[in-house]
Design a protein around this motif. Structure first.
Motif, PDB file in Angstrom:
ATOM      1  N   ASN A  32       0.829  -1.216   0.000  1.00  0.00           N
ATOM      2  CA  ASN A  32       0.000   0.000   0.000  1.00  0.00           C
ATOM      3  C   ASN A  32       0.860   1.263   0.000  1.00  0.00           C
ATOM      4  OD1 ASN A  32      -2.304  -1.574   0.007  1.00  0.00           O
ATOM      5  ND2 ASN A  32      -2.577  -1.454   2.215  1.00  0.00           N
ATOM      6  N   GLU A  33       1.908   1.254   0.791  1.00  0.00           N
ATOM      7  CA  GLU A  33       2.789   2.423   0.864  1.00  0.00           C
ATOM      8  C   GLU A  33       3.533   2.638  -0.453  1.00  0.00           C
ATOM      9  OE1 GLU A  33       6.531   3.295   3.602  1.00  0.00           O
ATOM     10  OE2 GLU A  33       4.667   3.262   4.780  1.00  0.00           O
TER      11      GLU A  33
ATOM     12  N   SER B 260       1.186   4.080  -3.061  1.00  0.00           N
ATOM     13  CA  SER B 260       0.956   5.505  -2.805  1.00  0.00           C
ATOM     14  C   SER B 260       2.134   6.353  -3.280  1.00  0.00           C
ATOM     15  CB  SER B 260       0.721   5.712  -1.309  1.00  0.00           C
ATOM     16  OG  SER B 260       0.646   7.065  -1.004  1.00  0.00           O
TER      17      SER B 260
ATOM     18  N   LYS C  78       2.539   5.830  -7.342  1.00  0.00           N
ATOM     19  CA  LYS C  78       1.317   6.098  -8.123  1.00  0.00           C
ATOM     20  C   LYS C  78       1.052   4.994  -9.147  1.00  0.00           C
ATOM     21  CE  LYS C  78       0.885  10.133  -6.127  1.00  0.00           C
ATOM     22  NZ  LYS C  78       0.922   9.972  -4.713  1.00  0.00           N
TER      23      LYS C  78
END
Length: 174
Positions: free
Chosen positions: A79-80, A83, A86
């Motif tokens: 998830n990181e 983020s 992109k």
């Protein structure tokens, strides 16, 4: 005496900050055009390593601490990284969660989680074998997190994020 204490604390702080490796991939280079239309789903292999092996000058002041939940930490790292880069990266438990018609599904098998403590630096190394389920291509990468010690979960997350970023770099070359 105050000056000596301050100097000692300052040197210790600089050493700890200087020993850490950067794990923010916002400005790191990935081929955005290659990944533009892709959604990449990561599934953690149930046979993956789930404990941190500690070696070197390991010493605990407050006693042993439990190992982090490797699956949850891997999910956080995906998830990181999504983020920061992109790129459409998602962690899934099973294939029924996928809504895309042409997904890229990756089986991630963590074969090693080793945290080695030296005199002034600790290195958490993860070795992950990524296998694409559509064409059975395998790419083995290593993630490294160097620090002055710190939190097990955070260091593991950063090491796994590094391994996944290294996988993406290798995958785009094929």
């Amino acid at each position: 005496m105050k000056t000596l204490k301050f100097l000692l604390l300052f040197v210790a702080a600089i050493t700890l900050i200087g020993c850490g490796t950067s794990h923010n991939y916002t400005n790191k280079t990935l081929n955005k055009n290659f990944y533009a239309e892709k959604s990449i789903y990561f599934k953690l292999n149930p046979k993956s390593q789930n404990q941190i092996n500690m070696t070197g000058t390991v010493g605990t002041i407050f006693g042993p601490t439990p190992s982090p939940d490797v699956k949850e930490t891997f999910k956080l790292s995906i998830n990181e990284l999504a983020s920061e880069t992109k790129i459409k990266l998602k962690f899934i438990e099973n294939s029924e969660e996928i809504t895309d018609k042409d997904p890229l599904i990756i089986d991630a098998d963590i074969s090693e989680i080793n945290w080695h403590f030296g005199l002034s630096i600790a290195t958490l190394k993860t070795v992950v074998n990524y296998k694409t389920l559509t064409d059975n291509k395998e790419i083995k990468t290593t993630g490294i997190r160097k620090s002055g010690g710190g939190d097990k979960t955070n260091n593991l997350k950063k090491s796994l994020k590094d391994a996944t970023f290294n996988f993406l770099k290798e995958y785009e070359k094929q």
